[in-house]
Design a protein around this motif. Structure first.
Motif, PDB file in Angstrom:
ATOM      1  N   THR A 261       0.875  -1.171   0.000  1.00 60.24           N
ATOM      2  CA  THR A 261       0.000   0.000   0.000  1.00 60.24           C
ATOM      3  C   THR A 261       0.909   1.216   0.000  1.00 60.24           C
ATOM      4  O   THR A 261       1.440   1.633   1.042  1.00 60.24           O
ATOM      5  CB  THR A 261      -0.925  -0.002   1.232  1.00 60.24           C
ATOM      6  OG1 THR A 261      -1.787  -1.139   1.164  1.00 60.24           O
ATOM      7  CG2 THR A 261      -1.776   1.253   1.284  1.00 60.24           C
ATOM      8  N   LYS A 286      -6.636   1.446  -1.568  1.00 63.41           N
ATOM      9  CA  LYS A 286      -5.447   0.819  -2.154  1.00 63.41           C
ATOM     10  C   LYS A 286      -5.174  -0.533  -1.509  1.00 63.41           C
ATOM     11  O   LYS A 286      -4.860  -1.518  -2.201  1.00 63.41           O
ATOM     12  CB  LYS A 286      -4.241   1.742  -1.973  1.00 63.41           C
ATOM     13  CG  LYS A 286      -2.900   1.137  -2.380  1.00 63.41           C
ATOM     14  CD  LYS A 286      -2.825   0.783  -3.854  1.00 63.41           C
ATOM     15  CE  LYS A 286      -1.414   0.303  -4.215  1.00 63.41           C
ATOM     16  NZ  LYS A 286      -1.333  -0.214  -5.586  1.00 63.41           N
ATOM     17  N   CYS A 287      -5.279  -0.614  -0.184  1.00 57.07           N
ATOM     18  CA  CYS A 287      -4.991  -1.900   0.467  1.00 57.07           C
ATOM     19  C   CYS A 287      -6.041  -2.948   0.091  1.00 57.07           C
ATOM     20  O   CYS A 287      -5.709  -4.118  -0.091  1.00 57.07           O
ATOM     21  CB  CYS A 287      -4.857  -1.739   1.986  1.00 57.07           C
ATOM     22  SG  CYS A 287      -6.367  -1.813   2.952  1.00 57.07           S
ATOM     23  N   THR A 319       2.285  -1.294   4.386  1.00 57.71           N
ATOM     24  CA  THR A 319       2.351   0.106   3.968  1.00 57.71           C
ATOM     25  C   THR A 319       3.799   0.522   3.720  1.00 57.71           C
ATOM     26  O   THR A 319       4.735  -0.042   4.289  1.00 57.71           O
ATOM     27  CB  THR A 319       1.738   1.030   5.028  1.00 57.71           C
ATOM     28  OG1 THR A 319       2.439   0.887   6.270  1.00 57.71           O
ATOM     29  CG2 THR A 319       0.266   0.724   5.242  1.00 57.71           C
ATOM     30  N   VAL A 342      -5.036  -0.857   7.703  1.00 56.19           N
ATOM     31  CA  VAL A 342      -4.479  -1.579   6.554  1.00 56.19           C
ATOM     32  C   VAL A 342      -4.224  -3.039   6.936  1.00 56.19           C
ATOM     33  O   VAL A 342      -4.520  -3.962   6.175  1.00 56.19           O
ATOM     34  CB  VAL A 342      -3.183  -0.913   6.063  1.00 56.19           C
ATOM     35  CG1 VAL A 342      -2.468  -1.812   5.047  1.00 56.19           C
ATOM     36  CG2 VAL A 342      -3.480   0.444   5.428  1.00 56.19           C
TER      37      VAL A 342
END
Length: 512
Positions: A261, A286-287, A319, A342
């Motif tokens: 991510t 995004k994750c 991340t 995340v």
């Protein structure tokens, strides 16, 4: 924001459309078939920054409290986490690592320059024996990443022999000379890492041939059985997966996949702690995009391997933000509530696909990227991500229980849509059901109604991870800003479990 159905239309009638955010979950206990492999909750330790030196290892003569050279505070924290598998020595570092430099008397080991990460000089005091002994002490499986990029077939074959052979052979006797009589159990062996990039800039076709050669000479000794993992794709490179499944196929037990991510690979990736709500929701989108990526790779694997004999191993994920200002070691970043989400959302995705995913390894365990632990001198801090893994460890080797979920969604930039609720449910070997819930919404609580047909719940307990701000994190000055607390806002009413989930909170419930 609008109400949208994530899984099942059957629950619409029971959905509350009050002003307060709400969600409905139905858990199908009778459909539970897949076991969530404990290795889904794996860790990754690369010779990068201060992950190894100063993180896991300080040496026996350090004034920092240690157990045979391992930092005691870090060791105890990882032991509590029940780490199931630990990947080492890389990452990109693996394809420049020559294992014989890291064995024997420490004073005789040659120093090396870590050309991948900062050009720092390492003394090789942490090598094969130190890593495998650590795994034994933690009770976790070692995952060795072999050097294909700059090494040789002979070198990797001899490493396997050194670690796993009980015979009267040159490498087994070298191990005995170095103080270890009994061979270690080493299950997971990675044949190279990111061979399309830092591991050799290879084509998929060329690497496929190399894998076949290397894996031939990485033999099973005595009763040790290697689970051989091929270097797989990055993110959206579906051709790499297609070529390896076609050209390598059943010669591999697993195929890796890397997904971060990250905002971009050029320029600033953004601060780990100074970000907007828009940035936060973008990161959630995004994750979660990893699920579509996984599905596409799985579809390719299914084409060549319909019986799912080859596992998908997401052995790097997490991340990737800008390095902390003033940090003295590479890729050192802070870890906020955003990172916790995340972690929880990504683990929920992995848990849904364990028919193919057999291992994942978050990057990385100490002081690097989305780490569990941060250290500075004699001080140690547990991150919000650590607490997510602590809450989720109840799902290790439990039976995954499929769920239907209806919740609110929010649209974010780049045409992503983010559900404001995520969940995992499982039943352990004692028959206890655990439910992990994540309220992604930053400002509003959610009322969650959970139906579990055929199950009578007599007792509910739980833990919660939340904080005042989504940007909150634990520092050495303030180490307890984001910590686990008891959760009591769950009760059974008319056969339905009602949960009042605060904004930006992650909860794991235990049902008896």
């Amino acid at each position: 924001m609008k109400k949208e159905i994530l899984v099942s239309a059957l629950l619409v009638a029971s959905m509350s459309l009050s002003a307060q955010k709400s969600a409905v979950i139905r858990i199908h206990t009778e459909q539970g078939k897949q076991i969530i492999p404990k290795e889904i909750y794996g860790q990754f330790a690369e010779h990068l920054g201060s992950c190894i030196y100063g993180g896991l290892w300080v040496g026996e003569n350090s004034d920092i409290p240690n157990i045979k050279g391992y930092r005691k505070d870090v060791f105890d924290a990882l032991k509590e986490l029940k780490v199931p598998v630990l990947r080492w020595p890389g990452g990109c570092f693996a394809d420049e690592y020559h294992w014989m430099d890291g064995i024997g008397p420490k004073e005789s080991r040659p120093k090396m320059v870590n050309n991948n990460w900062g050009g720092v000089v390492e003394d090789n005091s942490f090598g094969t024996n130190e890593f495998l002994n650590l795994c034994e002490m933690l009770g976790c499986e070692p995952y060795i990443s072999g050097n294909v990029g700059s090494g040789s077939v002979e070198e990797l074959a001899k490493w396997v022999e050194y670690m796993t052979s009980e015979g009267d052979s040159p490498m087994a006797n070298l191990r005995r000379k170095n103080g270890r009589d009994k061979a270690w159990k080493v299950k997971f062996l990675g044949v190279g890492n990111e061979s399309w990039g830092c591991g050799g800039s290879m084509t998929a076709e060329y690497y496929s041939d190399l894998y076949r050669r290397y894996s031939t000479y990485c033999r099973n000794y005595d009763d040790n059985r290697l689970f051989k993992i091929a270097s797989g794709a990055s993110d959206y490179d579906y051709n790499w997966t297609d070529v390896l499944m076609k050209d390598v196929g059943a010669r591999m037990n697993g195929l890796s996949l890397h997904y971060y991510t990250v905002t971009g690979w050029n320029g600033s990736k953004g601060s780990a702690t100074n970000f907007s709500k828009d940035d936060y929701y973008w990161a959630m989108g995004k994750c979660l995009e990893i699920e579509n990526v996984i599905k596409k790779h799985i579809d390719i694997m299914d084409k060549y391997d319909p019986k799912k004999n080859v596992g998908l191993m997401v052995d790097e994920w997490g991340t990737w933000w800008d390095q902390e200002p003033g940090a003295k070691t590479a890729l050192y970043q802070q870890n906020s509530m955003r990172d916790a989400f995340v972690a929880s959302l990504t683990l929920d995705v992995f848990n849904r696909h364990t028919d193919r995913i057999k291992m994942t390894n978050i990057a990385q365990v100490v002081n690097v990227l989305q780490s569990m632990i941060l250290t500075k001198g004699k001080e140690m801090v547990l991150t919000p991500t650590y607490y997510v893994f602590d809450m989720y460890k109840v799902h290790q080797d439990a039976t995954y229980l499929p769920i239907d979920l209806i919740c609110d969604k929010v649209s974010v930039r780049d045409n992503r849509t983010v559900p404001l609720m995520s969940a995992t449910a499982s039943k352990d070997k004692e028959g206890i059901i655990h439910i992990s819930l994540s309220n992604v919404e930053t400002d509003e609580s959610q009322e969650v109604s959970i139906e579990i047909p055929g199950v009578t719940v007599n007792q509910v307990s739980g833990q919660i991870l939340t904080s005042k701000n989504i940007t909150d994190y634990n520092s050495f000055e303030h180490p307890n800003v984001v910590v686990l607390k008891d959760f009591k806002d769950a009760k059974v009413s008319k056969g339905v479990l009602k949960v009042e989930l605060p904004a930006k909170s992650i909860v794991t419930l235990t049902l008896k």
